[in-house]
Design an enzyme around this catalytic site. Structure first.
Site, PDB file in Angstrom:
ATOM      1  N   LYS A  44       0.879  -1.173   0.000  1.00  0.00           N
ATOM      2  CA  LYS A  44       0.000   0.000   0.000  1.00  0.00           C
ATOM      3  C   LYS A  44       0.916   1.222   0.000  1.00  0.00           C
ATOM      4  O   LYS A  44       1.526   1.555   1.025  1.00  0.00           O
ATOM      5  CB  LYS A  44      -0.891  -0.004   1.248  1.00  0.00           C
ATOM      6  N   ASP A  57      -5.530  -0.965   5.204  1.00  0.00           N
ATOM      7  CA  ASP A  57      -5.851  -1.892   4.120  1.00  0.00           C
ATOM      8  C   ASP A  57      -4.944  -3.122   4.116  1.00  0.00           C
ATOM      9  O   ASP A  57      -5.407  -4.235   3.857  1.00  0.00           O
ATOM     10  CB  ASP A  57      -5.784  -1.158   2.781  1.00  0.00           C
ATOM     11  N   GLU A 116      -1.925  -1.766  -3.956  1.00  0.00           N
ATOM     12  CA  GLU A 116      -3.265  -1.214  -3.814  1.00  0.00           C
ATOM     13  C   GLU A 116      -3.206   0.308  -3.774  1.00  0.00           C
ATOM     14  O   GLU A 116      -2.579   0.893  -2.880  1.00  0.00           O
ATOM     15  CB  GLU A 116      -3.970  -1.729  -2.559  1.00  0.00           C
ATOM     16  N   GLY A 117      -3.869   0.937  -4.741  1.00  0.00           N
ATOM     17  CA  GLY A 117      -3.906   2.387  -4.801  1.00  0.00           C
ATOM     18  C   GLY A 117      -4.825   2.992  -3.753  1.00  0.00           C
ATOM     19  O   GLY A 117      -5.331   2.314  -2.852  1.00  0.00           O
ATOM     20  N   GLY A 119      -8.238   5.487  -3.629  1.00  0.00           N
ATOM     21  CA  GLY A 119      -9.247   6.131  -4.460  1.00  0.00           C
ATOM     22  C   GLY A 119      -9.131   5.667  -5.903  1.00  0.00           C
ATOM     23  O   GLY A 119      -8.882   4.499  -6.176  1.00  0.00           O
ATOM     24  N   GLY A 180     -16.253  -5.201  -7.869  1.00  0.00           N
ATOM     25  CA  GLY A 180     -15.854  -5.248  -6.469  1.00  0.00           C
ATOM     26  C   GLY A 180     -16.888  -5.794  -5.520  1.00  0.00           C
ATOM     27  O   GLY A 180     -16.538  -6.287  -4.435  1.00  0.00           O
TER      28      GLY A 180
END
Length: 242
Positions: A44, A57, A116-117, A119, A180
């Site tokens: 992340k 996350d 994982e980005g 937004g 998702g």
């Protein structure tokens, strides 16, 4: 890298918006890849909202999928875009090439690195050495990484997904789509959207999957994803009829 090839090395997980299921999709891909025997890391780059006390996350992915490595590069208290959160908290923003180097370091030790980005694709993440903002799209270009675009199932998703895929295509970043949160009782709009997304579709994760028992989640994850993401889902028509 095509939608049919198994994806390895650094892979970006982005989305058409925030709160769209990126973390659960990241966990599903990590679980499926590990079940296939891969060494998986989850990175992340920028975690925000840490002042809320909620699990980050990477912690959520670790609980669900137990990847070999989980790493957060920068954390900020406020629930904002990472660059804005750094400025509000008067903390150093994440520098693009530091993030690139950290991810490449993990790629040297793992078969798959899921990034994982935060937004959507073009959210400002940090600063370049020049002082210009960078996004996860820039990160994908710098790493030569393909992108998993997490999309909604319902109304509005076709436009948002098309815009995100177009932005990636302009940057020569290969991309596919994962829904998702596929509803337990889909309506006509969901089925129509699914039919439009199928040419780019790499998976569909059921709504509420993040609340599953981790053991059940890990056993179930391959059934939500196509072989490109180490799943067993190879016939959308049969899947829709189940």
């Amino acid at each position: 890298m095509s939608l049919g090839d198994a994806w390895t090395g650094p892979v970006l997980v982005t989305g058409t918006d925030t709160e769209i299921g990126k973390t659960v999709v990241t966990a599903a891909v990590a679980a499926a890849a590990q079940a296939a025997g891969l060494r998986v890391a989850v990175v992340k780059p920028g975690q925000t909202g840490t002042a809320t006390g909620e699990p980050g996350d990477v912690e959520s992915v670790t609980r669900l999928a137990a990847p070999l490595t989980g790493r957060t590069l920068a954390s900020y208290p406020d629930p904002l875009a990472p660059l804005a959160a750094a400025r509000v908290a008067d903390l150093p923003p994440l520098e693009l090439y530091n993030a690139v180097d950290a991810i490449r370091e993990e790629a040297d030790k793992h078969d798959l690195v899921l990034i994982e980005g935060a937004g959507g694709l073009l959210v400002p993440m940090g600063l370049r050495p020049s002082g210009e903002p960078w996004t996860v799209a820039d990160l994908a270009v710098s790493l030569g990484a393909p992108a998993v675009v997490v999309a909604r199932a319902g109304l509005g998703t076709l436009n948002h997904t098309a815009l995100t895929l177009e932005a990636l295509e302009r940057r020569a970043v290969p991309a596919g789509v994962v829904i998702g949160a596929w509803p337990a009782e889909p309506e006509l709009v969901h089925w129509l959207n699914l039919s439009e997304l199928v040419p780019n579709l790499l998976g569909a994760v059921p709504a509420g999957a993040g609340g599953m028992d981790p053991g059940v989640f890990r056993r179930s994850a391959p059934g939500w994803l196509t072989p490109a993401l180490y799943g067993v889902l190879d016939d959308w028509r049969a899947w829709a009829e189940e």
